[in-house]
Design a protein around this motif. Structure first.
Motif, mmCIF file in Angstrom:
data_model
loop_
_atom_site.group_PDB
_atom_site.id
_atom_site.type_symbol
_atom_site.label_atom_id
_atom_site.label_comp_id
_atom_site.label_asym_id
_atom_site.label_seq_id
_atom_site.Cartn_x
_atom_site.Cartn_y
_atom_site.Cartn_z
ATOM 1 N N LYS A 14 51.661 46.960 77.897
ATOM 2 C CA LYS A 14 52.625 46.586 76.858
ATOM 3 C C LYS A 14 54.039 46.659 77.431
ATOM 4 O O LYS A 14 54.464 47.719 77.903
ATOM 5 C CB LYS A 14 52.487 47.506 75.646
ATOM 6 C CG LYS A 14 51.123 47.405 74.961
ATOM 7 C CD LYS A 14 51.061 48.220 73.690
ATOM 8 C CE LYS A 14 51.947 47.609 72.618
ATOM 9 N NZ LYS A 14 51.767 48.287 71.305
ATOM 10 N N LEU A 16 58.193 45.880 76.825
ATOM 11 C CA LEU A 16 59.299 45.616 75.907
ATOM 12 C C LEU A 16 60.459 45.031 76.704
ATOM 13 O O LEU A 16 60.920 45.640 77.669
ATOM 14 C CB LEU A 16 59.743 46.903 75.216
ATOM 15 C CG LEU A 16 60.979 46.789 74.308
ATOM 16 C CD1 LEU A 16 60.710 45.828 73.155
ATOM 17 C CD2 LEU A 16 61.395 48.160 73.786
ATOM 18 N N ILE A 18 64.338 43.923 76.514
ATOM 19 C CA ILE A 18 65.538 44.133 75.693
ATOM 20 C C ILE A 18 66.713 43.413 76.351
ATOM 21 O O ILE A 18 67.079 43.718 77.490
ATOM 22 C CB ILE A 18 65.858 45.634 75.557
ATOM 23 C CG1 ILE A 18 64.645 46.423 75.059
ATOM 24 C CG2 ILE A 18 67.047 45.851 74.621
ATOM 25 C CD1 ILE A 18 64.847 47.930 75.051
ATOM 26 N N THR A 40 56.850 42.132 74.066
ATOM 27 C CA THR A 40 57.616 42.161 72.826
ATOM 28 C C THR A 40 59.089 42.020 73.192
ATOM 29 O O THR A 40 59.547 42.638 74.165
ATOM 30 C CB THR A 40 57.392 43.480 72.068
ATOM 31 O OG1 THR A 40 55.998 43.635 71.786
ATOM 32 C CG2 THR A 40 58.176 43.511 70.769
ATOM 33 N N ALA A 42 63.186 42.346 72.104
ATOM 34 C CA ALA A 42 64.234 42.876 71.230
ATOM 35 C C ALA A 42 65.536 42.209 71.654
ATOM 36 O O ALA A 42 65.953 42.336 72.814
ATOM 37 C CB ALA A 42 64.328 44.392 71.373
ATOM 38 N N LEU A 47 68.069 47.227 68.313
ATOM 39 C CA LEU A 47 66.687 46.929 67.953
ATOM 40 C C LEU A 47 65.728 47.483 69.004
ATOM 41 O O LEU A 47 64.660 48.024 68.679
ATOM 42 C CB LEU A 47 66.509 45.420 67.813
ATOM 43 C CG LEU A 47 65.091 44.940 67.449
ATOM 44 C CD1 LEU A 47 64.630 45.560 66.144
ATOM 45 C CD2 LEU A 47 65.051 43.410 67.362
ATOM 46 N N GLY A 48 66.090 47.368 70.267
ATOM 47 C CA GLY A 48 65.242 47.899 71.334
ATOM 48 C C GLY A 48 65.047 49.395 71.210
ATOM 49 O O GLY A 48 63.929 49.920 71.373
ATOM 50 N N ALA A 50 65.207 51.159 68.505
ATOM 51 C CA ALA A 50 64.338 51.403 67.350
ATOM 52 C C ALA A 50 62.878 51.137 67.691
ATOM 53 O O ALA A 50 61.978 51.877 67.272
ATOM 54 C CB ALA A 50 64.782 50.533 66.171
ATOM 55 N N MET A 51 62.626 50.085 68.480
ATOM 56 C CA MET A 51 61.243 49.765 68.855
ATOM 57 C C MET A 51 60.630 50.845 69.742
ATOM 58 O O MET A 51 59.430 51.127 69.668
ATOM 59 C CB MET A 51 61.201 48.403 69.558
ATOM 60 C CG MET A 51 61.371 47.229 68.619
ATOM 61 S SD MET A 51 61.225 45.640 69.498
ATOM 62 C CE MET A 51 61.105 44.505 68.110
ATOM 63 N N GLU A 53 61.127 53.898 69.451
ATOM 64 C CA GLU A 53 60.723 54.976 68.546
ATOM 65 C C GLU A 53 59.399 54.660 67.860
ATOM 66 O O GLU A 53 58.622 55.563 67.567
ATOM 67 C CB GLU A 53 61.799 55.186 67.472
ATOM 68 C CG GLU A 53 63.121 55.734 67.986
ATOM 69 C CD GLU A 53 63.149 57.257 68.022
ATOM 70 O OE1 GLU A 53 62.074 57.860 67.841
ATOM 71 O OE2 GLU A 53 64.244 57.807 68.226
ATOM 72 N N ARG A 54 59.136 53.360 67.620
ATOM 73 C CA ARG A 54 58.002 52.972 66.779
ATOM 74 C C ARG A 54 56.722 52.666 67.538
ATOM 75 O O ARG A 54 55.638 52.805 66.986
ATOM 76 C CB ARG A 54 58.367 51.727 65.941
ATOM 77 C CG ARG A 54 59.432 51.948 64.894
ATOM 78 C CD ARG A 54 59.399 50.837 63.843
ATOM 79 N NE ARG A 54 59.533 49.504 64.421
ATOM 80 C CZ ARG A 54 60.693 48.858 64.499
ATOM 81 N NH1 ARG A 54 61.806 49.424 64.066
ATOM 82 N NH2 ARG A 54 60.740 47.640 65.012
ATOM 83 N N ASP A 55 56.820 52.239 68.785
ATOM 84 C CA ASP A 55 55.627 51.761 69.484
ATOM 85 C C ASP A 55 55.542 52.384 70.873
ATOM 86 O O ASP A 55 56.539 52.891 71.401
ATOM 87 C CB ASP A 55 55.665 50.232 69.597
ATOM 88 C CG ASP A 55 54.270 49.625 69.678
ATOM 89 O OD1 ASP A 55 53.313 50.382 69.943
ATOM 90 O OD2 ASP A 55 54.138 48.404 69.497
#
Length: 469
Positions: A14, A16, A18, A40, A42, A47-48, A50-51, A53-55
């Motif tokens: 996975k 991310l 940004i 994914t 951002a 926003l990055g 925050a992501m 923190e979530r995933d």
């Protein structure tokens, strides 16, 4: 390509991406997705963050300079919430100072814009290899814990809770431990669990059965020998003590050790040195001793077959394992554990077990303890042909009615008969069958919930609702 294969091995990594330049972020993500990464995007630093923190991302590709935050902010947040993630910093304003700062804070790599997408994929592939290695190590540790960790000591009875609690206190020490219990109660498994949860877990675990060898062979096995020490000693040979140096030596059935060997073992425990058979040169050893016996060593001391001083050396700490009959409530858990183990080992697909077979297993007295149950389940798995373990799969000692204990008192469902349930309220029938299932599983609620196809919390509520014990 080899790099692409590495990226795609196992579940996709996975990633991310940004970057507040959305078009650039999409280009990076598309390039990585084309070789198998789960990407994914951002389009802002906020926003990055925050992501993160979530995933659970495994690789982060972040721009260094963004309007609302920096790549160093992303790096710091990643270190905080995803310490195992690899962070790759990208910038169009590269300086030596910013590169050094990013690397010092833990960045995996540092790339300059305009990006060479081939170079980017190579760097991400390298980061992915690190993640695959972490996955492999985590899976290995999980398997070791499952097999040898305290989680692998299967049982939910008060007796086994007490055993595990004691193991948790014993394992981190370096003290000698005497494990007591009947044949088949799992003494070697407990020894392995102690070793696997000790500071010595990365060193050898060596087991030796003292009852299986003659005095001369046992001494050679323990201490080794030099060439010419006896007939057929054609070369030097190290013994179990030397082989286990830095680790753990497990002496099974220590109560059957000959008296002359007991004297030599006592000397080793006191001096922490061994001498090979046929040699006069002492060799230092650093070994933790775990021992086990199904004999009453105090009776053996009284009979003159076991040395009292050695007994006290070996039993600095003790663990007593209960017979399976003393923790019959654990049988349903053990059944499930062994079915999964042997189905995997023998490449068999086992979908279920009939209630009749389950009841036979849970009511059998098991004189051979857990080992006998384990072997019985393996036999059933091997001979099964339809994926459902039933009475016809039972080994002879369980299928022979003469060898079985008296049958249980009939349950409400059996006493009433299916025909007599007709006309009863559904709620009453539900209560009868939940009670029947609980009895078939020996009161094990987790197993009963599985058989009924409901959650454990639902089962607890039903038990309370119907007043079941």
């Amino acid at each position: 390509m080899a790099k692409t294969t590495a990226a795609k091995a196992g579940p996709p990594i996975k990633v991310l991406v940004i970057d507040d330049d959305e078009a650039h972020a999409e280009t990076v993500a598309d390039s990585l997705a084309s070789v198998g990464y789960d990407c994914t995007v951002a389009d802002s630093g906020t926003l990055g963050l925050a992501m993160l923190e979530r995933d659970a991302f495994e690789v982060v590709v972040t721009d260094l300079r963004m309007k609302d935050s920096t790549g160093l902010d992303v790096l710091a947040k990643s270190r905080e919430v995803l310490p195992d993630a690899e962070v790759i910093v990208v910038t169009g304003h590269g300086t030596v100072q910013s590169a050094v700062e990013a690397m010092q804070q833990g960045a995996f790599n540092y790339l300059l814009k305009p990006l060479d997408l081939k170079q980017l994929r190579a760097v991400v592939d390298n980061a992915a290899r690190n993640q695959h290695l972490r996955r492999a190590n985590a899976e290995l540790n999980r398997r070791l814990d499952e097999k040898f960790g305290f989680e692998g000591v299967v049982g939910n009875s008060p007796q086994m809770h007490e055993v595990v609690s004691r193991l948790q206190r014993i394992a981190p020490t370096d003290a000698t431990v005497l494990i007591q219990g009947d044949t088949g109660t799992g003494k070697e498994l407990i020894a392995q669990a102690i070793h696997q949860n000790s500071p010595r877990k990365n060193r050898p675990f060596v087991a030796l059965n003292c009852a299986a060898l003659s005095e001369n062979i046992l001494e050679s096995e323990l201490f080794g020998h030099v060439r010419g020490a006896f007939t057929d000693a054609s070369a030097d040979r190290i013994g179990k003590f030397e082989y286990a140096h830095g680790g753990t030596l497990f002496l099974d059935e220590v109560g059957d050790m000959p008296l002359p060997t007991q004297i030599k073992l006592l000397r080793v425990l006191e001096s922490r040195e061994i001498t090979r058979v046929g040699s006069n040169e002492p060799i230092p050893v650093n070994v933790r001793i775990l021992s086990a016996t199904n004999r009453d060593l105090e009776d053996a001391i009284a009979a003159g077959t076991f040395r009292e001083d050695l007994y006290h050396r070996l039993k600095v700490l003790t663990v007593r394992l209960p017979r399976l009959a003393e923790r019959a409530g654990d049988i349903p858990l053990l059944i499930e554990h062994f079915v999964k183990m042997h189905a995997s080992r023998h490449h068999k697909e086992i979908t279920s077990m009939s209630n009749a077979a389950r009841r036979r297993l849970t009511t059998f007295p098991w004189p051979g303890n857990v080992r006998q149950l384990k072997n019985a389940i393996e036999s059933m798995v091997v001979v099964d042909y339809d994926g459902v373990l039933d009475l016809d799969d039972l080994p002879p000692e369980l299928s022979d009615g003469d060898a079985l204990p008296a049958p249980l008192e009939a349950t409400p469902a059996e006493a009433a008969g299916l025909g007599e349930l007709v006309g009863k309220p559904l709620a009453e029938i539900e209560g009868i069958f939940i009670g029947e299932t609980l009895q078939a599983t020996g009161g094990n609620r987790e197993e009963a919930a599985k058989l009924l196809g409901i959650g454990e919390r639902t089962l607890y509520r039903k038990i309370k609702e119907f007043g079941l014990n």
